[in-house]
Motif scaffolding. Structure first.
Motif, PDB file in Angstrom:
ATOM      1  N   LEU A  83    -135.182  71.594  84.811  1.00 46.00           N
ATOM      2  CA  LEU A  83    -134.475  70.505  85.491  1.00 46.00           C
ATOM      3  C   LEU A  83    -134.759  70.642  86.980  1.00 46.00           C
ATOM      4  O   LEU A  83    -134.189  71.505  87.657  1.00 46.00           O
ATOM      5  CB  LEU A  83    -132.980  70.596  85.197  1.00 46.00           C
ATOM      6  N   GLU A  84    -135.635  69.784  87.513  1.00 43.49           N
ATOM      7  CA  GLU A  84    -136.075  69.964  88.898  1.00 43.49           C
ATOM      8  C   GLU A  84    -136.555  68.663  89.550  1.00 43.49           C
ATOM      9  O   GLU A  84    -137.331  68.691  90.497  1.00 43.49           O
ATOM     10  CB  GLU A  84    -137.203  71.014  88.956  1.00 43.49           C
ATOM     11  N   THR A  85    -136.094  67.528  89.046  1.00 38.99           N
ATOM     12  CA  THR A  85    -136.472  66.244  89.618  1.00 38.99           C
ATOM     13  C   THR A  85    -135.234  65.548  90.180  1.00 38.99           C
ATOM     14  O   THR A  85    -134.100  66.009  90.009  1.00 38.99           O
ATOM     15  CB  THR A  85    -137.105  65.333  88.553  1.00 38.99           C
ATOM     16  N   LYS A  86    -135.446  64.413  90.835  1.00 39.25           N
ATOM     17  CA  LYS A  86    -134.323  63.697  91.464  1.00 39.25           C
ATOM     18  C   LYS A  86    -133.277  63.270  90.438  1.00 39.25           C
ATOM     19  O   LYS A  86    -132.106  63.064  90.792  1.00 39.25           O
ATOM     20  CB  LYS A  86    -134.836  62.495  92.240  1.00 39.25           C
ATOM     21  N   GLU A  87    -133.670  63.140  89.162  1.00 33.78           N
ATOM     22  CA  GLU A  87    -132.707  62.768  88.122  1.00 33.78           C
ATOM     23  C   GLU A  87    -131.610  63.811  87.965  1.00 33.78           C
ATOM     24  O   GLU A  87    -130.519  63.492  87.459  1.00 33.78           O
ATOM     25  CB  GLU A  87    -133.419  62.557  86.788  1.00 33.78           C
ATOM     26  N   VAL A  88    -131.873  65.045  88.382  1.00 31.40           N
ATOM     27  CA  VAL A  88    -130.867  66.110  88.259  1.00 31.40           C
ATOM     28  C   VAL A  88    -129.615  65.770  89.061  1.00 31.40           C
ATOM     29  O   VAL A  88    -128.501  66.171  88.689  1.00 31.40           O
ATOM     30  CB  VAL A  88    -131.464  67.456  88.724  1.00 31.40           C
ATOM     31  N   PHE A  89    -129.772  65.008  90.136  1.00 31.64           N
ATOM     32  CA  PHE A  89    -128.623  64.640  90.966  1.00 31.64           C
ATOM     33  C   PHE A  89    -127.815  63.486  90.373  1.00 31.64           C
ATOM     34  O   PHE A  89    -126.769  63.124  90.911  1.00 31.64           O
ATOM     35  CB  PHE A  89    -129.097  64.261  92.373  1.00 31.64           C
ATOM     36  N   ILE A 111    -126.529  63.481  81.386  1.00 29.58           N
ATOM     37  CA  ILE A 111    -125.789  63.301  80.132  1.00 29.58           C
ATOM     38  C   ILE A 111    -126.695  62.683  79.069  1.00 29.58           C
ATOM     39  O   ILE A 111    -126.700  63.109  77.901  1.00 29.58           O
ATOM     40  CB  ILE A 111    -124.537  62.440  80.364  1.00 29.58           C
ATOM     41  N   GLN A 112    -127.487  61.701  79.459  1.00 32.85           N
ATOM     42  CA  GLN A 112    -128.423  61.083  78.515  1.00 32.85           C
ATOM     43  C   GLN A 112    -129.466  62.094  78.045  1.00 32.85           C
ATOM     44  O   GLN A 112    -129.828  62.127  76.863  1.00 32.85           O
ATOM     45  CB  GLN A 112    -129.098  59.877  79.167  1.00 32.85           C
ATOM     46  N   LEU A 113    -129.936  62.926  78.976  1.00 33.30           N
ATOM     47  CA  LEU A 113    -130.909  63.953  78.604  1.00 33.30           C
ATOM     48  C   LEU A 113    -130.285  64.951  77.628  1.00 33.30           C
ATOM     49  O   LEU A 113    -130.915  65.357  76.645  1.00 33.30           O
ATOM     50  CB  LEU A 113    -131.398  64.674  79.867  1.00 33.30           C
TER      51      LEU A 113
END
Length: 311
Positions: free
Chosen positions: A129-135, A141-143
């Protein structure tokens, strides 16, 4: 290698040593001839390798794997650069000699591209987990829901938190003599723990990039454990003993964990001046016992040493 023979507890990985996949000594490291103390290792084809060297790196790994000896003691992973490189790795003749793959920059957009190849195999994976989606809480939650699928979840050994990539997105770097928890990433780690841990996913601790500051490293490991993180990747062999020594369980904690796991224990009892409640401390007790089985009991940590590691 028969992957089913290995007991995959995240604690067994210890401090995985992260290294470029084009190192000349990969075979010696994988077989335990170099750095025999290593429990696990990650050979990288992503950030540690320049784009122009990827092809030769994959070929190099393939040649070295021919000399990998079967092992139930060493855990070997390859960090695939992307789904296309994963496909090439899976085609290598000796790929069964590794235990699994690290999946970098893991998001919903690459979910199927990775797992369509991994379904039906016995490989374990560690999505990072290391992209902007992490924020984005909703994105995580979807992941999580995707990873909980019956044919996906058994492959997931743990989730890795890419601390340096996340800080890069914020345009910052960890200051010297500061733990990661003194930066905005501390809040991100808290959020990821509450999203994933209640659903059975382990999370690993980000790397510590300063090699000349063992005091801060030890403080950060203490906080990693307080946040419920499992394992901290090492970027240099000298970090491995420091990280794994910190995973030894304090004697009082171990004694409480054993008592909490005793079916004859009362529902609530006092031990070492702490309240022990079977209903609410059972997961903690199981975690302590798992750590003790891997790293033993630390009976020598004094109150003075505790104070030196505290904030």
């Amino acid at each position: 290698m028969n992957h089913q023979l290995k007991l995959f507890s995240p604690w067994l990985l210890g401090a995985p040593l992260y290294m470029p996949g084009n190192r000349r000594d990969i075979m010696e490291i994988a077989n335990g001839e170099k750095y025999p103390m290593l429990r696990s290792m990650i050979f990288c084809t992503e950030d540690a390798i320049s784009k122009s060297d990827v092809d030769s790196c994959v070929r190099h790994i393939g040649l070295c794997m021919q000399g990998f000896r079967d092992s139930t003691q060493k855990f070997r992973f390859i960090r695939a650069r992307n789904p296309e490189i994963l496909a090439r790795l899976l085609e290598l003749p000796d790929i069964e000699k590794v235990d699994g793959f690290v999946l970098p920059k893991f998001t919903e957009s690459v979910f199927d591209a990775y797992f369509d190849q991994l379904r039906g195999t016995s490989f374990k994976v560690m999505p990072t987990l290391e992209t902007k989606e992490v924020f984005d809480v909703n994105a995580m939650i979807q992941l999580r829901q995707g990873l909980l699928q019956d044919d996906i979840a058994p492959h997931v050994l743990m989730l890795r938190i890419g601390g340096n990539d996340l800080m890069n997105l914020l345009g910052i770097r960890r200051p010297r003599f500061s733990t990661l928890y003194e930066t905005p990433i501390g809040n991100v780690i808290s959020q990821l723990v509450t999203i994933f841990r209640p659903y059975g996913f382990s999370l690993s601790a980000p790397v510590f990039e300063y090699l000349d500051d063992s005091v801060t490293l030890q403080k950060e490991i203490k906080l990693d454990l307080a946040y419920g993180l499992t394992g901290k990747t090492a970027i240099h062999p000298t970090q491995v003993p420091t990280i794994e020594a910190a995973y030894a369980v304090d004697l009082e904690d171990y004694e409480m964990a054993v008592s909490l796991s005793d079916q004859d224990s009362p529902a609530v009892f006092r031990m070492h001046n702490a309240m022990c409640e079977v209903a609410t401390h059972q997961q903690w007790a199981s975690n302590m016992i798992n750590r003790q089985q891997c790293y033993g009991v630390n009976e020598a940590l004094s109150l003075k040493e505790y104070a030196e590691l505290s904030f």
